[in-house]
Design a protein around this motif. Structure first.
Motif, PDB file in Angstrom:
ATOM      1  N   GLU A 136       0.703  -1.362   0.108  1.00  0.00           N
ATOM      2  CA  GLU A 136      -0.106  -0.008  -0.294  1.00  0.00           C
ATOM      3  C   GLU A 136       0.799   1.376   0.119  1.00  0.00           C
ATOM      4  O   GLU A 136       0.376   2.249  -0.668  1.00  0.00           O
ATOM      5  CB  GLU A 136      -0.982   0.036   1.195  1.00  0.00           C
ATOM      6  CG  GLU A 136      -1.959  -1.150   1.248  1.00  0.00           C
ATOM      7  CD  GLU A 136      -2.791  -1.084   2.294  1.00  0.00           C
ATOM      8  OE1 GLU A 136      -2.693  -0.289   3.638  1.00  0.00           O
ATOM      9  OE2 GLU A 136      -3.878  -2.124   2.655  1.00  0.00           O
ATOM     10  N   GLN A 137       1.857   1.036   0.680  1.00  0.00           N
ATOM     11  CA  GLN A 137       2.707   2.520   0.743  1.00  0.00           C
ATOM     12  C   GLN A 137       3.407   2.939  -0.775  1.00  0.00           C
ATOM     13  O   GLN A 137       3.256   3.815  -0.976  1.00  0.00           O
ATOM     14  CB  GLN A 137       4.123   2.198   1.617  1.00  0.00           C
ATOM     15  CG  GLN A 137       3.470   2.026   3.047  1.00  0.00           C
ATOM     16  CD  GLN A 137       3.166   0.917   3.532  1.00  0.00           C
ATOM     17  OE1 GLN A 137       3.203  -0.100   2.704  1.00  0.00           O
ATOM     18  NE2 GLN A 137       2.675   0.481   4.714  1.00  0.00           N
TER      19      GLN A 137
ATOM     20  N   GLU B 114       0.595   4.058  -2.914  1.00  0.00           N
ATOM     21  CA  GLU B 114       0.230   5.511  -2.620  1.00  0.00           C
ATOM     22  C   GLU B 114       1.113   6.306  -3.198  1.00  0.00           C
ATOM     23  O   GLU B 114       0.753   7.262  -3.960  1.00  0.00           O
ATOM     24  CB  GLU B 114       0.045   5.754  -1.107  1.00  0.00           C
ATOM     25  CG  GLU B 114      -0.346   7.254  -0.847  1.00  0.00           C
ATOM     26  CD  GLU B 114      -0.675   7.228   0.482  1.00  0.00           C
ATOM     27  OE1 GLU B 114      -0.843   8.086   1.151  1.00  0.00           O
ATOM     28  OE2 GLU B 114       0.006   6.328   1.472  1.00  0.00           O
TER      29      GLU B 114
ATOM     30  N   SER C  78      -8.849   0.945  -7.923  1.00  0.00           N
ATOM     31  CA  SER C  78      -9.849   0.845  -6.939  1.00  0.00           C
ATOM     32  C   SER C  78      -9.980  -0.642  -6.627  1.00  0.00           C
ATOM     33  O   SER C  78     -10.478  -1.067  -5.550  1.00  0.00           O
ATOM     34  CB  SER C  78     -11.084   1.446  -7.514  1.00  0.00           C
ATOM     35  OG  SER C  78     -11.096   2.848  -8.015  1.00  0.00           O
TER      36      SER C  78
ATOM     37  N   TYR D  35      -7.424  -1.713  -4.053  1.00  0.00           N
ATOM     38  CA  TYR D  35      -7.168  -0.660  -2.843  1.00  0.00           C
ATOM     39  C   TYR D  35      -8.353  -0.651  -1.991  1.00  0.00           C
ATOM     40  O   TYR D  35      -8.839  -0.022  -1.115  1.00  0.00           O
ATOM     41  CB  TYR D  35      -6.073   0.246  -2.738  1.00  0.00           C
ATOM     42  CG  TYR D  35      -4.881  -0.450  -3.397  1.00  0.00           C
ATOM     43  CD1 TYR D  35      -3.913  -1.125  -2.482  1.00  0.00           C
ATOM     44  CD2 TYR D  35      -4.277   0.016  -4.473  1.00  0.00           C
ATOM     45  CE1 TYR D  35      -2.613  -1.680  -2.871  1.00  0.00           C
ATOM     46  CE2 TYR D  35      -3.177  -0.611  -4.836  1.00  0.00           C
ATOM     47  CZ  TYR D  35      -2.408  -1.193  -4.275  1.00  0.00           C
ATOM     48  OH  TYR D  35      -1.281  -1.787  -4.346  1.00  0.00           O
TER      49      TYR D  35
ATOM     50  N   ASN E 217     -11.506   1.399  -0.461  1.00  0.00           N
ATOM     51  CA  ASN E 217     -11.856   2.715   0.069  1.00  0.00           C
ATOM     52  C   ASN E 217     -10.547   3.567   0.234  1.00  0.00           C
ATOM     53  O   ASN E 217     -10.436   4.787   0.905  1.00  0.00           O
ATOM     54  CB  ASN E 217     -12.424   2.537   1.307  1.00  0.00           C
ATOM     55  CG  ASN E 217     -11.659   1.753   2.248  1.00  0.00           C
ATOM     56  OD1 ASN E 217     -10.872   1.123   1.990  1.00  0.00           O
ATOM     57  ND2 ASN E 217     -12.526   1.672   3.412  1.00  0.00           N
ATOM     58  N   LEU E 218      -9.407   2.786   0.258  1.00  0.00           N
ATOM     59  CA  LEU E 218      -8.287   3.739   0.436  1.00  0.00           C
ATOM     60  C   LEU E 218      -8.024   4.583  -0.666  1.00  0.00           C
ATOM     61  O   LEU E 218      -7.258   6.000  -0.452  1.00  0.00           O
ATOM     62  CB  LEU E 218      -6.968   2.825   0.350  1.00  0.00           C
ATOM     63  CG  LEU E 218      -6.686   1.902   1.644  1.00  0.00           C
ATOM     64  CD1 LEU E 218      -5.250   1.087   1.543  1.00  0.00           C
ATOM     65  CD2 LEU E 218      -6.580   2.786   2.856  1.00  0.00           C
ATOM     66  N   VAL E 219      -8.391   4.497  -1.854  1.00  0.00           N
ATOM     67  CA  VAL E 219      -8.515   5.164  -2.960  1.00  0.00           C
ATOM     68  C   VAL E 219      -9.400   6.312  -2.782  1.00  0.00           C
ATOM     69  O   VAL E 219      -9.109   7.651  -2.976  1.00  0.00           O
ATOM     70  CB  VAL E 219      -8.845   4.565  -4.271  1.00  0.00           C
ATOM     71  CG1 VAL E 219      -8.711   5.635  -5.452  1.00  0.00           C
ATOM     72  CG2 VAL E 219      -7.519   3.394  -4.438  1.00  0.00           C
TER      73      VAL E 219
ATOM     74  N   ASN F 136     -12.706   7.042   0.195  1.00  0.00           N
ATOM     75  CA  ASN F 136     -13.510   6.724   1.101  1.00  0.00           C
ATOM     76  C   ASN F 136     -14.861   7.586   1.205  1.00  0.00           C
ATOM     77  O   ASN F 136     -15.920   7.029   1.389  1.00  0.00           O
ATOM     78  CB  ASN F 136     -12.885   6.843   2.608  1.00  0.00           C
ATOM     79  CG  ASN F 136     -13.428   6.251   3.659  1.00  0.00           C
ATOM     80  OD1 ASN F 136     -14.312   5.293   3.840  1.00  0.00           O
ATOM     81  ND2 ASN F 136     -13.478   7.105   4.822  1.00  0.00           N
TER      82      ASN F 136
ATOM     83  N   GLU G 285     -12.497  12.219   0.932  1.00  0.00           N
ATOM     84  CA  GLU G 285     -11.229  11.854   1.550  1.00  0.00           C
ATOM     85  C   GLU G 285     -10.723  10.768   0.631  1.00  0.00           C
ATOM     86  O   GLU G 285     -11.626   9.863   0.104  1.00  0.00           O
ATOM     87  CB  GLU G 285     -11.506  11.503   2.980  1.00  0.00           C
ATOM     88  CG  GLU G 285     -12.003  12.736   3.806  1.00  0.00           C
ATOM     89  CD  GLU G 285     -12.486  12.289   5.279  1.00  0.00           C
ATOM     90  OE1 GLU G 285     -12.346  10.810   5.611  1.00  0.00           O
ATOM     91  OE2 GLU G 285     -12.321  12.976   6.180  1.00  0.00           O
ATOM     92  N   GLY G 286      -9.285  10.600   0.775  1.00  0.00           N
ATOM     93  CA  GLY G 286      -8.857   9.474   0.042  1.00  0.00           C
ATOM     94  C   GLY G 286      -7.671   9.831  -0.799  1.00  0.00           C
ATOM     95  O   GLY G 286      -7.101  11.106  -0.808  1.00  0.00           O
ATOM     96  N   TRP G 287      -6.877   9.032  -1.312  1.00  0.00           N
ATOM     97  CA  TRP G 287      -5.842   9.502  -2.371  1.00  0.00           C
ATOM     98  C   TRP G 287      -6.400  10.099  -3.576  1.00  0.00           C
ATOM     99  O   TRP G 287      -5.483  11.005  -3.938  1.00  0.00           O
ATOM    100  CB  TRP G 287      -5.019   7.920  -2.924  1.00  0.00           C
ATOM    101  CG  TRP G 287      -4.633   6.923  -1.867  1.00  0.00           C
ATOM    102  CD1 TRP G 287      -4.510   7.234  -0.441  1.00  0.00           C
ATOM    103  CD2 TRP G 287      -4.182   5.621  -2.095  1.00  0.00           C
ATOM    104  NE1 TRP G 287      -3.949   6.207   0.113  1.00  0.00           N
ATOM    105  CE2 TRP G 287      -3.868   5.294  -0.881  1.00  0.00           C
ATOM    106  CE3 TRP G 287      -3.980   4.783  -3.122  1.00  0.00           C
ATOM    107  CZ2 TRP G 287      -3.132   3.904  -0.770  1.00  0.00           C
ATOM    108  CZ3 TRP G 287      -3.434   3.528  -2.972  1.00  0.00           C
ATOM    109  CH2 TRP G 287      -3.170   2.998  -1.913  1.00  0.00           C
TER     110      TRP G 287
END
Length: 423
Positions: A110-111, A114, A140, A143, A145-147, A149, A302-304
């Protein structure tokens, strides 16, 4: 001399430099011992079929990619200093430029994902209509909801129409605000809300979208018929939709996890039957004061992909800038006698309510009461248990219980079956 001739035939002509002049050895052989046999072939420098292609490239193009691999800084003395970039940054930049060709990112850290998303965002990859949809789908799917939320598209109907396919690429959303977007009952995005990609939605705002009972029926059909779709919904805003009536509110009984509901400025009239229906089917009671959940103060993205949404919004706002002076010329209006008519139009109130008018209007909001372990709650639980005992069949009765499938089929209307067949 014969051995020399044989070596000459095998090796070819030989040149010797004497007194600063280049002389061929064969000349001496011709003068002293006679000419060499004619069967000797000259030695070829390149084989047959060899070709050379001359390529002339621009010097600026050859040097520009190399500059991207260095970081130029100035020292205290004022001299220019450059240091090479890390191989990781160079690789991330290359992948970001070709992110549309990635098959899958599932299992990628994930790091690093991002950082890759940020690099692609700097290249405006997601704003390109050719590569944006594919790139967003790749991120999407891996990941969720990290993209993204939470997504706030309040009063951004132009953005919804321009970037509809990109918005549909997001999956795993938990909060979505589509207020004041004028979607209607047959909009493509309203149909997308019932898909599995948005089954994780918890908060949904559909205020001021020209919805009716037909739109609510389509919105709840997958949950009522196939037990999929918006089954995890906890907060729903349907305010400012005057075509929604009490009949359409009955479709909301399938949302078993619903915690709060806003029906302000709709066609629903507050009466005892409405309060009883929401309490019995959904477990909601009317709120005595306006709920903070529907204040829209915490509505944000909110998100990436937060900066990506801002880029889309700025692009659509630049392309559709309003004109400075929309009022027509008064002389032409006086000549055609239309000045009085247009003045009345200008004086009419706007569609969007002001803050004072919205506060003065009666709020019709419902919420689920907080359950605490008190004596009153224990009595209510025992009362519910008694009701369940009464509803259950008596012991020794010969009447069999009807199959649940028959009950479900009896509750479905022909319109529901048409919606089910469309899926």
């Amino acid at each position: 001399m014969c051995s020399y001739r044989r070596s000459y035939e095998e090796c070819g002509p030989v040149y010797v430099r004497e007194k600063g002049e280049l002389r061929r050895v064969s000349e001496a052989l011709n003068t002293e011992d006679g000419p060499l046999p004619s069967r000797v072939k000259p030695l070829r420098l390149f084989q047959k079929g060899f070709s050379v292609q001359l390529c002339v490239s621009d010097r600026a193009q050859t040097t520009s990619p190399r500059k991207d691999h260095f970081i130029f800084t100035y020292t205290k003395e004022g001299s220019l200093r450059y240091s090479p970039k890390s191989l990781l940054n160079i690789a991330l930049k290359f992948i970001a430029e070709n992110v549309q060709h990635i098959d899958s990112l599932i299992g990628f850290p994930e790091q690093m994902a991002e950082r890759l998303f940020t690099a692609a965002e700097e290249k405006h990859t997601f704003s390109d209509p050719k590569t944006g949809v594919k790139a967003l789908q790749t991120f999407s799917e891996a990941y969720g909801n990290l993209v993204l939320n939470s997504l706030c598209l309040r009063s951004r109907f132009l953005l919804v129409s321009e970037k509809l396919e990109e918005i549909k690429a997001f999956s795993g959303l938990r909060s979505l605000d589509l207020s004041c977007c004028k979607l209607g009952d047959d909009h493509e995005l309203l149909e997308h809300l019932t898909s599995e990609a948005l089954s994780s939605l918890v908060h949904l705002s559909l205020g001021d979208n020209c919805l009716s009972d037909s739109g609510l029926r389509k919105l709840t059909a997958p949950v009522r018929v196939m037990k999929r779709g918006l089954g995890n919904l906890q907060r729903l805003d349907l305010s400012c939709n005057p075509m929604i009536c009490a009949h359409g509110i009955g479709y909301l009984s399938c949302f078993s996890k619903l915690q709060s509901l806003d029906l302000s400025a709709t066609g629903v009239k507050l009466n005892d039957s409405l309060i009883r229906m929401l309490k019995d089917k959904v477990g909601l009671i009317r709120a005595d004061h306006p709920l903070e959940d529907f204040s829209h103060l915490n509505c944000k993205t909110e998100g990436w992909a937060e900066q990506v949404i801002h880029q889309w919004d700025s692009l659509t706002s630049e392309t559709t800038k309003p004109k400075t002076n929309l009022q027509p010329r008064t002389n032409a209006l006086r000549f055609y006698g239309k000045e009085r008519c247009l003045r009345e139009v200008y004086k009419t109130p706007s569609l969007q309510l002001s803050k004072e008018e919205s506060k003065s209007r009666e709020k019709l909001q419902f919420h689920k009461p907080h359950q605490t372990l008190t004596a009153g709650n224990t009595d209510s639980v025992s009362h519910i248990h008694k009701k369940r005992v009464l509803v259950s069949p008596q012991e020794g009765s010969s009447e069999p219980m009807p199959a649940p499938k028959r009950q479900c089929a009896a509750q479905l209307s022909p319109e529901d079956w048409d919606i089910l067949n469309s899926y």
